[in-house]
Scaffold this motif. Sequence first.
Motif, PDB file in Angstrom:
ATOM      1  N   LYS A 115      20.656  32.166  24.974  1.00  0.00           N
ATOM      2  CA  LYS A 115      21.092  30.834  24.537  1.00  0.00           C
ATOM      3  C   LYS A 115      22.432  30.983  23.820  1.00  0.00           C
ATOM      4  CE  LYS A 115      16.219  29.642  23.770  1.00  0.00           C
ATOM      5  NZ  LYS A 115      15.675  30.991  24.035  1.00  0.00           N
ATOM      6  N   ARG A 117      26.060  29.670  22.046  1.00  0.00           N
ATOM      7  CA  ARG A 117      26.288  28.725  20.949  1.00  0.00           C
ATOM      8  C   ARG A 117      26.392  27.286  21.454  1.00  0.00           C
ATOM      9  NH1 ARG A 117      27.691  29.080  15.675  1.00  0.00           N
ATOM     10  NH2 ARG A 117      28.647  27.200  14.798  1.00  0.00           N
ATOM     11  N   ILE A 120      22.927  25.826  22.180  1.00  0.00           N
ATOM     12  CA  ILE A 120      22.155  25.550  20.961  1.00  0.00           C
ATOM     13  C   ILE A 120      22.712  24.317  20.246  1.00  0.00           C
ATOM     14  CG2 ILE A 120      21.502  26.436  18.703  1.00  0.00           C
ATOM     15  CD1 ILE A 120      21.540  29.259  19.961  1.00  0.00           C
ATOM     16  N   LEU A 132      12.171  29.758  21.047  1.00  0.00           N
ATOM     17  CA  LEU A 132      12.882  30.920  20.502  1.00  0.00           C
ATOM     18  C   LEU A 132      12.153  32.217  20.820  1.00  0.00           C
ATOM     19  CD1 LEU A 132      14.106  29.510  17.071  1.00  0.00           C
ATOM     20  CD2 LEU A 132      15.149  29.366  19.342  1.00  0.00           C
ATOM     21  N   ASP A 133      12.968  33.224  21.140  1.00  0.00           N
ATOM     22  CA  ASP A 133      12.478  34.486  21.686  1.00  0.00           C
ATOM     23  C   ASP A 133      12.520  35.633  20.675  1.00  0.00           C
ATOM     24  OD1 ASP A 133      12.087  36.219  24.355  1.00  0.00           O
ATOM     25  OD2 ASP A 133      13.669  37.160  23.176  1.00  0.00           O
ATOM     26  N   ASP A 136      17.093  37.031  16.071  1.00  0.00           N
ATOM     27  CA  ASP A 136      18.510  36.681  16.157  1.00  0.00           C
ATOM     28  C   ASP A 136      18.703  35.234  16.604  1.00  0.00           C
ATOM     29  OD1 ASP A 136      19.482  39.081  15.237  1.00  0.00           O
ATOM     30  OD2 ASP A 136      19.770  39.945  17.228  1.00  0.00           O
ATOM     31  N   GLU A 137      17.847  34.766  17.516  1.00  0.00           N
ATOM     32  CA  GLU A 137      17.938  33.360  17.925  1.00  0.00           C
ATOM     33  C   GLU A 137      17.594  32.442  16.751  1.00  0.00           C
ATOM     34  OE1 GLU A 137      17.251  33.348  22.764  1.00  0.00           O
ATOM     35  OE2 GLU A 137      15.652  32.578  21.476  1.00  0.00           O
ATOM     36  N   CYS A 138      16.599  32.827  15.954  1.00  0.00           N
ATOM     37  CA  CYS A 138      16.250  32.039  14.768  1.00  0.00           C
ATOM     38  C   CYS A 138      17.455  31.929  13.832  1.00  0.00           C
ATOM     39  CB  CYS A 138      15.077  32.677  14.027  1.00  0.00           C
ATOM     40  SG  CYS A 138      13.494  32.607  14.899  1.00  0.00           S
ATOM     41  N   GLN A 140      20.677  32.210  14.557  1.00  0.00           N
ATOM     42  CA  GLN A 140      21.762  31.388  15.117  1.00  0.00           C
ATOM     43  C   GLN A 140      21.403  29.901  15.100  1.00  0.00           C
ATOM     44  OE1 GLN A 140      23.001  32.339  19.148  1.00  0.00           O
ATOM     45  NE2 GLN A 140      25.073  31.643  18.725  1.00  0.00           N
ATOM     46  N   VAL A 141      20.166  29.571  15.429  1.00  0.00           N
ATOM     47  CA  VAL A 141      19.758  28.164  15.412  1.00  0.00           C
ATOM     48  C   VAL A 141      19.785  27.628  13.978  1.00  0.00           C
ATOM     49  CG1 VAL A 141      17.888  26.547  15.915  1.00  0.00           C
ATOM     50  CG2 VAL A 141      18.384  28.391  17.519  1.00  0.00           C
TER      51      VAL A 141
END
Length: 478
Positions: A115, A117, A120, A132-133, A136-138, A140-141
């Motif tokens: 995902k 920027r 998102i 969310l996987d 790091d995704e957490c 950034q979101v």
Amino acid sequence: MAHLPTLTPITSSWMHELMDATGVLNQLLEKHGSPINIHQTDVMDENYESYHRVFEEAGLKHKIFFARKANKTRGVVQKAHSLGMGIDTASYQEYSQCLEMGIPGSDLIVTAAVKNRGLIEKAVRNGSLLVLDNEDECIQVQEIAKEEGKRANIAFRVSGFLIRETKLYSRFGFDIETLSTFVDDNFSESGRFDQLTYKGLHFHLNGYSIEERSIALSQCLALSKQLSQKGFQTEFIDIGGGILMNYLKYETEWDNFSLQLRRAISNKIDPITFDNQGFGLQVFGGALLGELKTYPFWNYLSKGDFLRKILAHKSSSGDTLAQQTKNLGIEIRMEPGRSMLDQVGLTAAKVAFRKKDSRGDWLVGLEMNMTQMLSGSADFMLDPFVIYQSDDEEEQSAEVYFTGAYCLERDVLLKRKITLKKLPQVGDLVIFVNTAGYMMHFFESSAHLFPLAKNLIWNRLTENGRIDSAHFQNDENL
């Protein structure tokens, strides 16, 4: 000539209506080039109902999302949305185009493996759910949601389910054994991700095991109870896709093909595949090893029946998964792709040449390439149809391989040798049916600067019942 195994596809009436209209097909190929992909989306009604009925029977709250990655056309997305489905998007481009088509963000979910920027930001602004996987995704979101001054709706993708005392591996998702602790550390105690609003759990399993999906749902239900005790209410559990469908008319043909393939690669009969490929099977030290790595094209449990079997799975308490889910007030979501496109599309291509190779096999070259009908499994296992433009040549059956236009030895469109009633001529048409799900677009490329195939949507509502090329709309113009 030995009799090659046949694999007769299930077909719909619209396919035969179109194949009988040779003049119209010729006009379409003349206008749009070869190959073309033709879609008839009315069939999606019954595919949707096959799932909807099961949920209604069980009295379950539910939401069905169409997995857009299975087919890139606007037409199938429009149809899915008109049926009341949400859309599962896997890229910035898929997501943005759905918004441009007027689909509200609340009906879109983002399950993209990566995902960026831009994706998102757009999802947060439009209130779409992000699955969310990883941590790091957490991060950034959280950052983007804070910048946007909005809360982000999220679900956790879960993996690592325990199946018969063995952990089921996936490179995707949070390990189910550690997710509860992750929530404790980052949501309950520190407030590190205070811009993220937890909505539910998601899993998508590789393969097509009913048992694995049942156990995964059961373990997600147990996890939802743990999270509830920490103040995190699970609104839904999304069981993903990978729901089997059936492509073939006859189980006996599938069994016979499997038997003859094993005999061929054991050198007991002549090869029935190009280079005597075993599709995952091989002979080593005189023993037949491995397993067939194609999609299971014959299935007696498909679509709604497959789903019903999952929901009917009983836990140690004696309650079915449907009953447990209902008792907890949790909504079940799913993301069918291939099975929502059952009977929706076909691919038509022109014959460019015929030749005999140095082994004495007939090769029939088509104006298309292998990526325009490329399966994620070892091969596409349906017999094609040939539309002969004339009856000039004497009918004498021929065994052929269909080859493509890439400068690669392996550009063989079907690795199975196919028996035809006679050898096609240059300009004849070959029709591959039921290709809408993953076959047309998933691996399509434009090497050699070949253009991508045009995608047409056929509106069958005609005044006089006659088919006209004007009834086929270029999907790019929808």
